[in-house]
Motif scaffolding. Sequence first.
Motif: not given
Length: 153
Positions: A56-60, A48-54, A3-9
């Motif tokens: 990643a947390e959803g994926t985990l 940007w870092k916070r958005t990536i970590l959030e 359900t998480t989308t692989a967002m482009d950078d």
Amino acid sequence: MVTTTAMDDIDVLAKARRSLSQDYTPDASEDYMSERQLTYFRDLLNAWKRTILEAAEGTLQQLQSGPIRESDLNDRASSETDWGIELRTRDRQRKLISKIDSALRRIEAGEYGYCEVTGEPIGLGRLIARPIATMTVDAQEAHERREKISRDN
């Protein structure tokens, strides 16, 4: 199905830009790498870092919620492919976080915005498009040409 989308950078960076509370974009009429510009880039890099970590947390959380349970082999294969793409995206973003951390260190060291090869200003346009850039466009192109030549040999 993942359900998480692989967002482009670029999408992740755009989301980080939208999350900034300030309505400011660095401008060439200001002194290059002024305190205001450095603050903007520091805030952008941290967002940007916070958005990536959030993401990643959803994926985990999804990984921990259980295995793929599709009984149909085609559905299972599709889900496994989706997970593979998601995990590769997270790996790429993990590497991106180290580049973001490096850019934040360059801000603190007073080296941000200047080419690591030539020492010349990278330029606001390039930094706005790619805040982790470490080289001017010309130096980056020369680097890529050398890389291509060494790969071809």
